[in-house]
Design a protein around this motif. Structure first.
Motif, PDB file in Angstrom:
ATOM      1  N   SER A  42       8.802  20.568 -22.879  1.00 41.43           N
ATOM      2  CA  SER A  42       9.788  20.224 -21.792  1.00 41.43           C
ATOM      3  C   SER A  42       9.488  21.295 -20.420  1.00 41.43           C
ATOM      4  O   SER A  42       9.770  22.862 -21.786  1.00 41.43           O
ATOM      5  CB  SER A  42      10.597  19.914 -22.360  1.00 41.43           C
ATOM      6  N   PRO A  43       9.206  21.009 -19.648  1.00 44.84           N
ATOM      7  CA  PRO A  43       9.314  19.410 -19.371  1.00 44.84           C
ATOM      8  C   PRO A  43       8.028  18.880 -18.987  1.00 44.84           C
ATOM      9  O   PRO A  43       7.775  17.957 -18.015  1.00 44.84           O
ATOM     10  CB  PRO A  43       9.913  19.558 -17.568  1.00 44.84           C
TER      11      PRO A  43
ATOM     12  N   ILE B  25       6.748  13.150 -19.783  1.00 46.91           N
ATOM     13  CA  ILE B  25       7.906  13.626 -19.220  1.00 46.91           C
ATOM     14  C   ILE B  25       9.151  12.080 -19.526  1.00 46.91           C
ATOM     15  O   ILE B  25       8.845  11.275 -19.107  1.00 46.91           O
ATOM     16  CB  ILE B  25       7.455  13.331 -17.658  1.00 46.91           C
TER      17      ILE B  25
ATOM     18  N   TYR C 191      10.787  14.235 -13.641  1.00 44.95           N
ATOM     19  CA  TYR C 191      10.351  15.084 -13.715  1.00 44.95           C
ATOM     20  C   TYR C 191      11.874  16.054 -13.712  1.00 44.95           C
ATOM     21  O   TYR C 191      12.165  16.462 -14.451  1.00 44.95           O
ATOM     22  CB  TYR C 191       9.624  15.485 -13.511  1.00 44.95           C
TER      23      TYR C 191
ATOM     24  N   PHE D  38      14.340  15.486 -16.229  1.00 44.03           N
ATOM     25  CA  PHE D  38      13.654  16.188 -17.508  1.00 44.03           C
ATOM     26  C   PHE D  38      13.872  17.748 -17.864  1.00 44.03           C
ATOM     27  O   PHE D  38      14.506  18.229 -18.731  1.00 44.03           O
ATOM     28  CB  PHE D  38      12.288  15.980 -18.174  1.00 44.03           C
ATOM     29  N   VAL D  39      14.123  18.471 -16.671  1.00 43.14           N
ATOM     30  CA  VAL D  39      14.620  19.670 -16.209  1.00 43.14           C
ATOM     31  C   VAL D  39      15.665  20.047 -16.308  1.00 43.14           C
ATOM     32  O   VAL D  39      16.019  21.031 -17.199  1.00 43.14           O
ATOM     33  CB  VAL D  39      13.774  20.166 -14.790  1.00 43.14           C
TER      34      VAL D  39
ATOM     35  N   THR E   1      16.447  19.847 -20.045  1.00 46.25           N
ATOM     36  CA  THR E   1      15.906  20.622 -21.103  1.00 46.25           C
ATOM     37  C   THR E   1      17.138  22.211 -20.259  1.00 46.25           C
ATOM     38  O   THR E   1      17.441  22.744 -21.666  1.00 46.25           O
ATOM     39  CB  THR E   1      14.932  21.501 -20.137  1.00 46.25           C
TER      40      THR E   1
END
Length: 503
Positions: free
Chosen positions: A248-249, A253, A268, A271-272, A275
């Motif tokens: 990831s990312p 996604i 996104y 997802f960051v 992470t």
């Protein structure tokens, strides 16, 4: 004890002196290495994100970054941030090859793009890796995450080699892996091959399950924490190397349910954030096990942010994944390969410090050797330079003249000080203009003064021909010699490497 330590670094001291360094710098280098060697061998944890842009880290992009990354920011506050660090390529496979071998991937048979799996490992059998090197010096080496350097699958019953087909894109549970990470220096592997094979969960040399992609980031976080917990309780006297190449990312996604919508920007960005939190759990495991002071933690990414992140949507919210840089994943411009790179090592690396020295992910191998006061194995790490001096705020002493960059389509660039020569008419990757749609009257190459023009907007190729020629000759020399550092000439895996993809 001191005499023994000095004897181990004396050859490098003598070589440095022969390179016409002043005696004071040479002596300082020797004492620096001895100082590190006097400490216990540090645990080394390298967390490599996938497609995380330089500007996706809040502390690196405070004005044009809108995604909170508190855990990564905390590491920067506790350690050193490198502002001019680069991946070996602007895409995945070649960067991972370079990180583990200390050798540019374009010296192998892979001249562009990435590998797809179900093929022999790209790292040749017998080639030293940083994991194998550390293992030979007493370390336990583990990888938790994405391999993406090819390996084969074999049927667990017949032993026959499995091939990918339109109807069979995923290796079955129980499939064996004869040439995976465990055959390239690692003691332990838990993860997957690459994004399209993410459902196939692997442990050591076997596919152990099929699982939905959304579960992979939580799985990798959990397994990395378990690895640290286990080493801290059952092998307290043995140092460990843990390489965590997260998936990831990068796409797919797939933020977990509790992270969906957290950013208020898009999936996104969510997802960051997840992470970042996963990375925070790994660092917390180090700290609560009492390993903080003797663990070198490196946080980085394999290349720039992918356009799959939806740049327009991100920018509409004021977020620029490449910060002030031009380009993104796959490109020869800096947005493709300038990456976050943060190091924490309490007591050895000053908190809140910064280095603007140019380094590359290929430098991990030589750095580990320098930390241990050991020589590199014969025929290894041809493009690796130790950045140990930078960790103490000193200049890196390098026999490598410059750094070679490489794009998805195989376009080359050469970085030397303030200058960067790109052997491409345009992005050399996916950003517009690409090589196909570059203006017909565009110069055949690009030359930028990054001190004056970090955004790579003013092409000086035609107005500074003497600079362009100097960089080109050095690039040609670094390629033809089979290595870019001092030592006997190496050998590329191909007889001829084409430097000019479009001309």
């Amino acid at each position: 004890m001191f005499q023994q330590r000095f004897q181990r670094v004396r050859p490098r001291f003598q070589q440095a002196a022969k390179r016409h360094l002043s005696s004071s710098i040479a002596i300082g280098l020797a004492l620096l290495v001895c100082g590190f060697a006097e400490a216990d061998k540090p645990n080394i944890v390298v967390v490599l994100c996938d497609d995380l842009g330089y500007g996706d880290v809040q502390c690196l992009n405070p004005e044009r970054g809108k995604i909170p990354t508190p855990c990564i920011d905390a590491l920067a506050k506790d350690g050193m941030t490198f502002t001019d660090a680069h991946s070996g390529s602007s895409v995945c496979t070649p960067t991972r090859y370079g990180l583990l071998t200390g050798r540019y991937s374009w010296r192998s048979k892979l001249q562009k793009g990435v590998v797809q799996g179900f093929e022999p490992c790209l790292i040749a059998e017998g080639r030293p890796t940083v994991a194998g090197f550390l293992k030979s010096h007493g370390y336990h080496a583990g990888i938790v995450g994405k391999w993406h350097l090819n390996f084969q699958y074999t049927d667990s019953v017949t032993g026959a080699s499995l091939k990918r087909s339109k109807t069979n894109t995923l290796a079955g549970v129980g499939s064996k892996i004869p040439d995976g990470p465990n055959s390239r220096g690692f003691d332990y592997f838990h993860g997957f091959h690459h994004a399209r094979d993410m459902k196939a969960v692997i442990e050591d040399n076997e596919v152990i399950a099929h699982d939905d992609e959304i579960n992979m980031l939580p799985r990798l976080t959990r397994k990395a924490v378990e690895f640290i917990d286990e080493r801290a309780t059952t092998a307290v006297d043995q140092p460990f190397f843990l390489y965590v190449p997260l998936g990831s990312p990068h796409s797919p996604i797939v933020p977990s349910k509790q992270w969906q919508g957290k950013s208020g920007i898009n999936a996104y960005a969510d997802f960051v954030m997840q992470t970042d939190a996963g990375f925070g759990e790994i660092v917390s495991a180090i700290d609560r096990n009492g390993l903080r002071d003797n663990t070198l933690v490196i946080f980085s990414s394999d290349n720039g942010c992918s356009k799959v992140a939806n740049f327009k949507q991100l920018q509409d919210h004021g977020h620029f994944p490449s910060a002030h840089l031009r380009g993104s994943k796959a490109d020869i411009w800096d947005g493709g390969h300038r990456i976050p790179f943060i190091v924490r090592w309490p007591g050895q690396v000053a908190s809140g410090s910064t280095s603007d020295q140019t380094i590359c992910l290929t430098d991990l191998f030589a750095t580990c050797a320098e930390l241990l006061g050991e020589s590199l194995p014969e025929g290894s790490a041809e493009d690796s330079v130790s950045f140990v001096p930078a960790l103490k705020g000193n200049p890196i002493v390098s026999t490598r003249v410059g750094v070679v960059h490489h794009s998805f389509s195989g376009h080359f660039a050469y970085r030397l000080g303030q200058w960067k020569l790109c052997l491409a008419k345009a992005s050399g990757g996916w950003s517009k203009p690409t090589e196909k749609d570059a203006a017909k009257d565009s110069p055949v190459a690009q030359l930028y003064d990054l001190d004056a023009d970090p955004g790579e907007t003013n092409n000086l190729y035609t107005s500074k021909p003497e600079v362009a020629e100097r960089l080109l000759k050095q690039l040609e020399a670094d390629v033809s010699r089979g290595r870019s550092t001092a030592g006997g000439d190496g050998m590329n895996d191909l007889d001829e490497i084409n430097l000019w993809k479009t001309r």
